[in-house]
Write a protein that holds these residues in place. Structure first.
Motif, PDB file in Angstrom:
ATOM      1  N   THR A  42      30.041 -24.187  15.373  1.00 39.99           N
ATOM      2  CA  THR A  42      30.233 -24.208  16.820  1.00 39.99           C
ATOM      3  C   THR A  42      29.791 -22.850  17.359  1.00 39.99           C
ATOM      4  O   THR A  42      30.220 -21.815  16.853  1.00 39.99           O
ATOM      5  CB  THR A  42      31.701 -24.479  17.179  1.00 39.99           C
ATOM      6  OG1 THR A  42      32.113 -25.689  16.544  1.00 39.99           O
ATOM      7  CG2 THR A  42      31.878 -24.618  18.679  1.00 39.99           C
ATOM      8  N   CYS A  85      28.535 -23.567  25.131  1.00 39.03           N
ATOM      9  CA  CYS A  85      28.935 -23.900  23.764  1.00 39.03           C
ATOM     10  C   CYS A  85      28.195 -25.122  23.249  1.00 39.03           C
ATOM     11  O   CYS A  85      27.913 -26.055  24.000  1.00 39.03           O
ATOM     12  CB  CYS A  85      30.438 -24.138  23.709  1.00 39.03           C
ATOM     13  SG  CYS A  85      31.384 -22.632  24.049  1.00 39.03           S
ATOM     14  N   GLN A  86      27.884 -25.064  21.956  1.00 37.76           N
ATOM     15  CA  GLN A  86      27.212 -26.157  21.269  1.00 37.76           C
ATOM     16  C   GLN A  86      27.809 -26.294  19.877  1.00 37.76           C
ATOM     17  O   GLN A  86      28.370 -25.341  19.336  1.00 37.76           O
ATOM     18  CB  GLN A  86      25.712 -25.888  21.130  1.00 37.76           C
ATOM     19  CG  GLN A  86      24.974 -25.819  22.444  1.00 37.76           C
ATOM     20  CD  GLN A  86      23.496 -25.586  22.222  1.00 37.76           C
ATOM     21  OE1 GLN A  86      23.121 -24.619  21.565  1.00 37.76           O
ATOM     22  NE2 GLN A  86      22.675 -26.468  22.751  1.00 37.76           N
ATOM     23  N   THR A  87      27.647 -27.470  19.296  1.00 38.41           N
ATOM     24  CA  THR A  87      28.096 -27.696  17.931  1.00 38.41           C
ATOM     25  C   THR A  87      27.015 -28.463  17.181  1.00 38.41           C
ATOM     26  O   THR A  87      26.213 -29.176  17.792  1.00 38.41           O
ATOM     27  CB  THR A  87      29.451 -28.436  17.897  1.00 38.41           C
ATOM     28  OG1 THR A  87      29.937 -28.456  16.560  1.00 38.41           O
ATOM     29  CG2 THR A  87      29.329 -29.857  18.424  1.00 38.41           C
ATOM     30  N   THR A  93      31.143 -28.244  10.474  1.00 34.25           N
ATOM     31  CA  THR A  93      30.476 -28.002  11.749  1.00 34.25           C
ATOM     32  C   THR A  93      30.297 -26.512  11.989  1.00 34.25           C
ATOM     33  O   THR A  93      31.078 -25.691  11.512  1.00 34.25           O
ATOM     34  CB  THR A  93      31.289 -28.575  12.931  1.00 34.25           C
ATOM     35  OG1 THR A  93      32.583 -27.983  12.924  1.00 34.25           O
ATOM     36  CG2 THR A  93      31.382 -30.081  12.876  1.00 34.25           C
TER      37      THR A  93
END
Length: 140
Positions: free
Chosen positions: A34, A41-43, A32
């Motif tokens: 991040t 925040c996003q992943t 992933t």
């Protein structure tokens, strides 16, 4: 701006697999990426390959999980919109104090190891494009 507020991306590949083909030694895996950009925040899932022809720069003894930290906002944006991240297109360092580096190799590989990070996990996602998912910024 404090370190807590700075835009940053962390790439984790928890269980890369090692392989050899003639003089090529490499690693492959998925993980992933991040992102914390503007305190949101996003992943997203990523695919990862790394290696070289001599086998001299793949740190097999240290390879367990791999962690990279992207500090350059442009590199982060490119990955977020689905562009591949290729090691020879960015400045990679193993020294966290190297302020000129785009990417810090925190664990698992040396800064000299070539790699490609693809921001998708399947052929279907390759066609439709990478999609990031919003996540809480706790601990990031």
């Amino acid at each position: 701006m404090t370190n807590k507020e700075r835009d940053i991306a962390v790439i984790d590949i928890p269980r890369p697999k090692e392989g050899n083909l003639l003089m090529l030694r490499g690693l492959a895996g998925s993980g992933t990426a991040t992102f914390r950009v503007n305190n949101a925040c996003q992943t997203m899932p990523i695919r990862f390959v790394a290696g070289d022809f001599s086998g001299e720069h793949v740190d097999v003894g240290r390879t367990g999980s791999i962690r990279m930290v992207i500090m350059n906002p442009e590199v982060m944006r490119n990955l977020l919109v689905g562009r591949d991240l290729v090691s020879d297109m960015v400045r990679v360092s193993s020294d966290i104090t190297d302020t000129a580096a785009d990417l810090y190799m925190a664990q698992g590989l040396s800064a000299e190891t070539g790699f490609v990070i693809n921001p998708c996990r399947s052929v279907f996602a390759d066609v439709l494009g990478a999609r990031a998912t919003d996540v809480a910024c706790t601990g990031f």
